[in-house]
Scaffold this active site. Structure first.
Site, PDB file in Angstrom:
ATOM      1  N   CYS A 114       9.048  45.875  -5.980  1.00  0.00           N
ATOM      2  CA  CYS A 114       9.673  47.076  -6.536  1.00  0.00           C
ATOM      3  C   CYS A 114       9.343  48.336  -5.740  1.00  0.00           C
ATOM      4  O   CYS A 114      10.054  49.334  -5.843  1.00  0.00           O
ATOM      5  CB  CYS A 114       9.270  47.255  -7.997  1.00  0.00           C
ATOM      6  SG  CYS A 114       9.832  45.917  -9.067  1.00  0.00           S
ATOM      7  N   HIS A 251      11.187  54.760  -9.564  1.00  0.00           N
ATOM      8  CA  HIS A 251      11.559  53.360  -9.737  1.00  0.00           C
ATOM      9  C   HIS A 251      11.957  53.148 -11.195  1.00  0.00           C
ATOM     10  O   HIS A 251      11.244  53.570 -12.109  1.00  0.00           O
ATOM     11  CB  HIS A 251      10.396  52.455  -9.360  1.00  0.00           C
ATOM     12  CG  HIS A 251      10.601  51.015  -9.731  1.00  0.00           C
ATOM     13  ND1 HIS A 251      11.769  50.336  -9.450  1.00  0.00           N
ATOM     14  CD2 HIS A 251       9.785  50.137 -10.375  1.00  0.00           C
ATOM     15  CE1 HIS A 251      11.657  49.100  -9.900  1.00  0.00           C
ATOM     16  NE2 HIS A 251      10.474  48.955 -10.463  1.00  0.00           N
ATOM     17  N   ASN A 281      15.840  46.931 -14.245  1.00  0.00           N
ATOM     18  CA  ASN A 281      14.949  47.002 -13.094  1.00  0.00           C
ATOM     19  C   ASN A 281      15.579  46.215 -11.947  1.00  0.00           C
ATOM     20  O   ASN A 281      15.617  44.982 -11.977  1.00  0.00           O
ATOM     21  CB  ASN A 281      13.579  46.416 -13.465  1.00  0.00           C
ATOM     22  CG  ASN A 281      12.569  46.501 -12.336  1.00  0.00           C
ATOM     23  OD1 ASN A 281      12.919  46.758 -11.191  1.00  0.00           O
ATOM     24  ND2 ASN A 281      11.314  46.252 -12.661  1.00  0.00           N
TER      25      ASN A 281
END
Length: 324
Positions: A114, A251, A281
């Site tokens: 990520c 993020h 996500n």
């Protein structure tokens, strides 16, 4: 005078199919309320059968090149952040390079889950600062749906597929915090926490792809602490304060983490770019997807100070400060 890398264009791509929480609740034991309260996610996009990470990356890259008004032939390096490559090797970046018609320079993948886009941005920025490239294409692209355990309600509801890209180009300026470009990037990792978020498979260990496994509460705890620290590090390195920040592009993992960082920085809610509700996500794709949206709708303008931050498996984390 000094050389910096400036973002000249942004692009994004989301697969056509959007899957709501209600649809997921028909597949696993969960509910729209449960997912929204804990994550802020309402829907996510999933790649179609046969739609590969490289396909998503090419779409986003072409959009970024068009926005920048340049062609692939002018790109010196292509850095692709992904955890879900098309093949074990060669790099997915080389596949994207070929699809774009880029026949010069070099292409490579970066794997930091990520935090991948921040890592890839840092790599490209350093190539430009050192004079090894004048123009770079940085992409974050994922088909995370391919590594999810669709019977694990704690993980399968969190992730989505997508891609985002930026074109970086060298500019000369005085190098102050008021000048356009990437002011600084800050990268960290701590392998002691390897097992908090991982895929239980791989060519060397099992010969299989495996599925995402996550200790959510521990990840949450580390995220709040480590992201706060790296944000402070980035601001201090540039002699800036939270009051100088115009936009936070985080993020997009969990609404509660994002809100926590926003409160720490004392940023108004409308200065935080949020896409987690619609994208979920998307790992390395989440920051460039959110960035491209905020640039396209006019929120982010030239001269704005933009802060990006992310944390991912590894653990890996980082931040970037950019004067738009």
């Amino acid at each position: 005078m000094m050389i910096r890398s400036r973002i000249a264009g942004c692009g994004s791509y989301l697969p056509e199919r959007a899957v709501s929480n209600v649809e997921l609740a028909e597949r696993v034991e969960t509910s729209d309320d449960w997912i929204v309260q804990r994550t802020g996610i309402r829907s996510r996009h999933l790649a179609a059968d046969g739609e590969l990470t490289s396909d998503l990356a090419v779409h986003a890259a072409r959009a970024a090149l068009e926005h920048a008004g340049v062609d692939a032939g002018s790109i010196d390096c292509l850095i692709l952040a992904t955890t879900t490559p098309d093949n074990t090797f060669p790099s997915t970046a080389t596949k994207v390079q070929a699809a774009l018609g880029m026949t010069r320079g070099f292409a490579m993948d970066v794997q930091a889950v990520c935090a991948g886009f921040i890592y890839a941005l840092s790599v490209a920025d350093n190539f430009i600062r050192n004079g090894q490239a004048r123009r770079a294409l940085v992409i974050g692209a994922e088909t995370f749906s391919r590594i999810l355990d669709w019977e694990d309600r704690t993980t399968c509801v969190l992730f989505g597929d997508g891609a985002g890209a930026v074109v970086l180009e060298a500019v000369e300026n005085e190098g102050t915090s008021a000048d356009a470009g990437v002011l600084s990037t800050h990268l960290h990792s701590d392998g002691r926490f390897y097992d908090l978020l991982y895929v239980n498979g791989g060519p060397s260990s099992t010969g299989t792809v495996g599925h995402v496994r996550m200790h959510g509460q521990e990840i949450f705890r580390h995220a709040v602490t480590k992201l706060s620290e790296v944000v402070d590090e980035a601001l201090t390195a540039n002699g800036l304060t939270p009051a100088d920040i115009d936009w936070l592009v985080p993020h997009q993992a969990n609404r509660r983490i994002i809100d926590g960082i926003g409160r720490k920085l004392k940023l108004a809610a409308d200065k935080v770019v949020l896409t987690v509700d619609r994208h979920g996500n998307t790992s390395a794709a989440s920051i460039p997807l959110a960035l491209a949206e905020a640039v396209a709708d006019g929120r982010i303008r030239r001269g704005d100070l933009v802060l990006m931050e992310a944390i991912g498996g590894g653990l890996t984390w980082g931040a970037a400060l950019i004067r738009w």
